[in-house]
Design an enzyme around this catalytic site. Sequence first.
Site, short mmCIF file in Angstrom:
data_model
loop_
_atom_site.label_atom_id
_atom_site.label_comp_id
_atom_site.label_asym_id
_atom_site.label_seq_id
_atom_site.Cartn_x
_atom_site.Cartn_y
_atom_site.Cartn_z
N CYS A 1 14.59 0.25 -7.38
CA CYS A 1 15.94 0.12 -6.82
C CYS A 1 16.66 1.47 -6.88
O CYS A 1 16.60 2.17 -7.88
CB CYS A 1 16.76 -0.89 -7.60
SG CYS A 1 16.23 -2.58 -7.39
N ARG B 1 11.76 -9.22 -4.47
CA ARG B 1 11.12 -8.46 -5.55
C ARG B 1 11.35 -9.11 -6.91
O ARG B 1 10.55 -8.96 -7.82
CB ARG B 1 11.68 -7.03 -5.60
CG ARG B 1 11.24 -6.15 -4.45
CD ARG B 1 11.62 -4.69 -4.72
NE ARG B 1 11.30 -4.35 -6.10
CZ ARG B 1 12.07 -3.56 -6.85
NH1 ARG B 1 13.17 -3.05 -6.36
NH2 ARG B 1 11.73 -3.31 -8.09
N ASP C 1 22.56 -5.56 -14.78
CA ASP C 1 21.91 -6.34 -13.73
C ASP C 1 22.74 -7.54 -13.30
O ASP C 1 22.48 -8.14 -12.26
CB ASP C 1 20.53 -6.81 -14.20
CG ASP C 1 19.60 -5.63 -14.45
OD1 ASP C 1 18.58 -5.83 -15.13
OD2 ASP C 1 19.90 -4.53 -13.98
N LYS D 1 11.11 -11.30 -14.81
CA LYS D 1 10.49 -10.14 -14.15
C LYS D 1 10.38 -8.96 -15.11
O LYS D 1 9.34 -8.32 -15.25
CB LYS D 1 11.31 -9.71 -12.93
CG LYS D 1 10.89 -8.35 -12.35
CD LYS D 1 11.74 -7.93 -11.17
CE LYS D 1 13.03 -7.29 -11.51
NZ LYS D 1 12.94 -5.89 -11.96
N ASN D 2 11.48 -8.66 -15.81
CA ASN D 2 11.53 -7.46 -16.64
C ASN D 2 10.77 -7.62 -17.96
O ASN D 2 10.75 -6.71 -18.78
CB ASN D 2 12.98 -7.05 -16.87
CG ASN D 2 13.60 -6.58 -15.57
OD1 ASN D 2 12.90 -6.34 -14.58
ND2 ASN D 2 14.91 -6.46 -15.55
N ARG E 1 17.37 8.22 -11.49
CA ARG E 1 16.64 7.45 -12.52
C ARG E 1 15.50 8.30 -13.05
O ARG E 1 14.32 8.03 -12.84
CB ARG E 1 16.12 6.13 -11.94
CG ARG E 1 17.22 5.21 -11.44
CD ARG E 1 16.67 3.89 -10.95
NE ARG E 1 16.37 3.00 -12.06
CZ ARG E 1 15.86 1.77 -11.90
NH1 ARG E 1 15.60 1.32 -10.68
NH2 ARG E 1 15.61 0.99 -12.93
C1 EPZ Z 1 15.34 -1.58 -16.89
O1 EPZ Z 1 15.22 -0.41 -16.06
C2 EPZ Z 1 15.36 -2.77 -15.93
N1 EPZ Z 1 14.14 -2.78 -15.16
C3 EPZ Z 1 16.55 -2.65 -14.99
O2 EPZ Z 1 16.61 -3.84 -14.20
C4 EPZ Z 1 17.83 -2.58 -15.80
O3 EPZ Z 1 18.90 -2.35 -14.94
C5 EPZ Z 1 17.74 -1.43 -16.81
O4 EPZ Z 1 16.57 -1.56 -17.63
C6 EPZ Z 1 18.95 -1.38 -17.75
O5 EPZ Z 1 19.11 -2.58 -18.40
C7 EPZ Z 1 13.02 -3.28 -15.72
O6 EPZ Z 1 12.97 -3.69 -16.86
C8 EPZ Z 1 11.80 -3.32 -14.86
P1 EPZ Z 1 16.60 2.34 -18.56
P2 EPZ Z 1 14.87 1.02 -16.68
O7 EPZ Z 1 15.45 3.25 -18.82
O8 EPZ Z 1 13.85 0.86 -17.74
C9 EPZ Z 1 18.69 6.62 -17.93
C10 EPZ Z 1 16.65 -5.18 -12.25
O9 EPZ Z 1 17.59 -5.38 -11.46
N2 EPZ Z 1 17.36 7.20 -18.25
O10 EPZ Z 1 17.08 1.50 -19.67
O11 EPZ Z 1 14.58 1.92 -15.56
C11 EPZ Z 1 18.68 5.88 -16.59
O12 EPZ Z 1 18.85 6.76 -15.50
C12 EPZ Z 1 16.40 -3.75 -12.78
O13 EPZ Z 1 15.90 -6.06 -12.66
C13 EPZ Z 1 17.23 8.57 -18.31
O14 EPZ Z 1 18.20 9.32 -18.10
O15 EPZ Z 1 16.29 1.41 -17.32
C14 EPZ Z 1 19.81 4.88 -16.75
O16 EPZ Z 1 21.01 5.51 -16.43
C15 EPZ Z 1 17.23 -2.72 -12.09
N3 EPZ Z 1 16.02 9.09 -18.61
C16 EPZ Z 1 19.75 4.56 -18.24
O17 EPZ Z 1 19.01 5.62 -18.87
C17 EPZ Z 1 14.92 8.29 -18.85
O18 EPZ Z 1 13.82 8.81 -19.10
C18 EPZ Z 1 19.07 3.23 -18.57
O19 EPZ Z 1 17.81 3.22 -17.96
C19 EPZ Z 1 15.08 6.89 -18.79
C20 EPZ Z 1 16.32 6.36 -18.49
#
Ligand code: EPZ
Length: 418
Positions: A116, A397, A305, A22-23, A121
């Site tokens: 989610c 999803r 995850d 998915k990701n 986020r």
């Molecule tokens: C990706 O989400 C995945 N989703 C998530 O999987 C996964 O949990 C996550 O990466 C971490 O591995 C997809 O790929 C579609 P991040 P993403 O940006 O891109 C903070 C699942 O279950 N942050 O790496 O949203 C954020 O709040 C899903 O399949 C900021 O502060 O994750 C978090 O604490 C759930 N500002 C951390 O960084 C930003 O602009 C990591 O988020 C961006 C992120």
Amino acid sequence: MNQIQVEGGRPLNGDLVVQGAKNSVLPILAATILSGGVCQIQHCPALRDVDSAIRILQYLGCRAHREGDELTVDTAGLSRCDIPEDMMREMRSSVIFLGAILARLGRAEMSYPGGCELGPRPIDFHLAALRTLGTDIDESTGVLRCSAAELRGGEILLSLPSVGATENTMLAACGAEGTTVIHNAAREPEIVDLQNFLQKMGASVHGAGSSTVVIQGKRPLHGCCHRVIADRIAAATYLCAGAAAGGEICLRQVDYRHLSTVTTALSQAGCRVRSTSEEITLQSDGHLRGITPVRTSPYPGFPTDAQALLMAALLKSQGTTVFVENIFESRYRHVAELQRMGADIRIEGRVAVVCGVSSLHGAMVQASDLRGGAALVVAGLQTGGTTLVGHIQHIQRGYSDFVENLARLGAHITATNT
Ligand code: EPZ
């Protein structure tokens, strides 16, 4: 179907081909916009989130056609640069279209993404990177109005290796004049898969998998054919199910290296894990033991995850296991539901302590997010009774044929309507 019914107490045995990731497929679908042509995406999983991405592509004027697990996307007809709020709210990955649309059209308009609920986020890293590449972003009306007369390459330093911000910047940088360097980039296998896809379209993108990704923009891009990697989190889910229920399962067409932290944890808990280049076999007698603390961190660390899934597998383990959730502020919403099944879990901020119990009982529980929902099913496999899991739209999803796959492995599980 809006509910999953699980009768616990049966071991899992058999083989399973792991679904496409998915990701990985979601950012790749956004990236098809850069080609302006026809892309064939193979091993494309049948997921609610993929349907959401297809709806966005069609709304933007593109065409998409699925045949089995092959999806053909034609983005020649792209005619819009805005995405409606309801489509944005359906999933977090909708925001990855921002970089692609900006690179292709020089303007984009959308609201903030949904997805989610795992705590705050924000997308501040995404917006800061796009601004560095020369994008004007007006957020004053609660809608993102973005325009770039000309995107220019630049140096991007991410304060956290955000997966989404790395992907959005890679896509926007493909349309920028000159070189973009992303420092402290995310290193997830899905980032490497996106780079491989972009390279097949003719883009100059290098370094994915390391902390530094370099993009030479403004290369002529075209359609291509790409097979999506296996979903390491779906694989982790089935491994945790097999570990908890007992039995022997073999996962096929999956890269064991993407799961090394998960298989290490399950081996420590008492499972026998054998891996070859394309397969992972797990054997368990269902009697697991507590393990050393599990701290979630960006790849190659333990994936956030898989936190709920491993927690669910260790509910009846001998001893105690400490979890520390370092990525998301509130990713323990599954705990209250697991406690309804008799689990002994104590939470203190980002720390959860799982004390193994001798038995679990069936209950009516609700999924509150994708991985938390799947964890409730993993727990249900271990009870002596019937578990009814509601709100399964969260699970749908990210998992294709979840119930069918577990039933094929011998679980007593059905999807029903209330
Ligand atoms: C990706 O989400 C995945 N989703 C998530 O999987 C996964 O949990 C996550 O990466 C971490 O591995 C997809 O790929 C579609 P991040 P993403 O940006 O891109 C903070 C699942 O279950 N942050 O790496 O949203 C954020 O709040 C899903 O399949 C900021 O502060 O994750 C978090 O604490 C759930 N500002 C951390 O960084 C930003 O602009 C990591 O988020 C961006 C992120």
